[in-house]
Write an enzyme that holds these catalytic residues in place. Sequence first.
Site, mmCIF file in Angstrom:
data_model
loop_
_atom_site.group_PDB
_atom_site.id
_atom_site.type_symbol
_atom_site.label_atom_id
_atom_site.label_comp_id
_atom_site.label_asym_id
_atom_site.label_seq_id
_atom_site.Cartn_x
_atom_site.Cartn_y
_atom_site.Cartn_z
ATOM 1 N N LYS A 13 0.875 -1.365 0.327
ATOM 2 C CA LYS A 13 0.103 0.106 0.069
ATOM 3 C C LYS A 13 1.017 0.980 0.397
ATOM 4 C CE LYS A 13 -2.685 -1.170 3.685
ATOM 5 N NZ LYS A 13 -1.774 -0.482 4.548
ATOM 6 N N ARG A 87 -10.146 1.363 7.923
ATOM 7 C CA ARG A 87 -10.134 0.128 8.432
ATOM 8 C C ARG A 87 -11.343 -0.276 8.765
ATOM 9 N NH1 ARG A 87 -4.053 1.013 8.347
ATOM 10 N NH2 ARG A 87 -3.352 -0.953 9.177
ATOM 11 N N ARG A 126 11.115 -6.616 6.183
ATOM 12 C CA ARG A 126 11.648 -5.541 5.798
ATOM 13 C C ARG A 126 12.128 -4.653 6.789
ATOM 14 N NH1 ARG A 126 5.876 -2.373 4.679
ATOM 15 N NH2 ARG A 126 5.275 -2.179 7.247
ATOM 16 N N ARG A 159 10.791 -2.964 12.033
ATOM 17 C CA ARG A 159 9.856 -1.710 12.368
ATOM 18 C C ARG A 159 9.014 -2.792 13.695
ATOM 19 N NH1 ARG A 159 5.328 -0.010 8.394
ATOM 20 N NH2 ARG A 159 4.076 -0.645 9.322
ATOM 21 N N ARG A 170 -1.598 -8.228 12.982
ATOM 22 C CA ARG A 170 -2.223 -7.480 12.346
ATOM 23 C C ARG A 170 -3.596 -8.225 10.731
ATOM 24 N NH1 ARG A 170 3.183 -5.074 10.506
ATOM 25 N NH2 ARG A 170 1.486 -3.180 9.857
#
Length: 216
Positions: A13, A87, A126, A159, A170
């Site tokens: 996104k 969301r 990531r 992160r 999540r």
Amino acid sequence: MRLVILGPPGSGKGTQAEGLRDRLSLVHLSTGDALRDAVKRGTELGKKAKSIMDAGGLVPDDLVAGIVEQRLGRGDCERFLLDGFPRTVGQVEMLDGILERLGLGLDRVLLLDVPEAEVVRRLTGRRTCGQCGWVCHLAFSPPKAEGVCDSCGGALIQRDDDTEETVKQRLSVYSEQTAPVADVYGKRGVLATVDGSGKPAEVLELLLGAVPQETA
Ligand code: AMP
């Protein structure tokens, strides 16, 4: 041109939103970026949000809607892209109210479709530069030197919400609370679902083909 981009964490996104912003000259509003910025600056909002974000949960609807209303109300948002908002179905209703108050409508809601195994792979690999925000991936686009940012030489970090356990949390929040948002927009006839599993440049072209075409 007023757009929303939706998709599970790790669907690309953020990357695609930046591409759409540049190609279509849109104001890009990412609630995730705004919240991370509030956490970094240690604001009241940031203090409330940090532990929720680290655990992979959702920040309360009214706090996030406040960020969006404030930004969209600044007057330079004739053309915008919302990334990461709404969301929840409650946030859809809040966005309806915000847009009505501002006299704006939504042209398209873009849904990035990526299989779950792929988003887990993308997120857990990531790494982000703690100094300049440069993003890389240990498997797909590794840094030139381990643990070091290619762009500014800063230290690469994971992160807090990209660890395997939080990623699973999540994803379950996404399927329970955010997938129904796509259904709402589907019923309204403004949803376009795009295959997000290809290379970033290919996915961007698919997205550009799915937004209303503008005449010069
Ligand atoms: P993102 O960068 O979009 O993946 O967002 C990172 C985190 O910020 C999410 O896991 C949530 O904890 C929080 N967040 C971002 N946008 C929202 C939203 N619209 N509603 C609630 N929480 C949000």
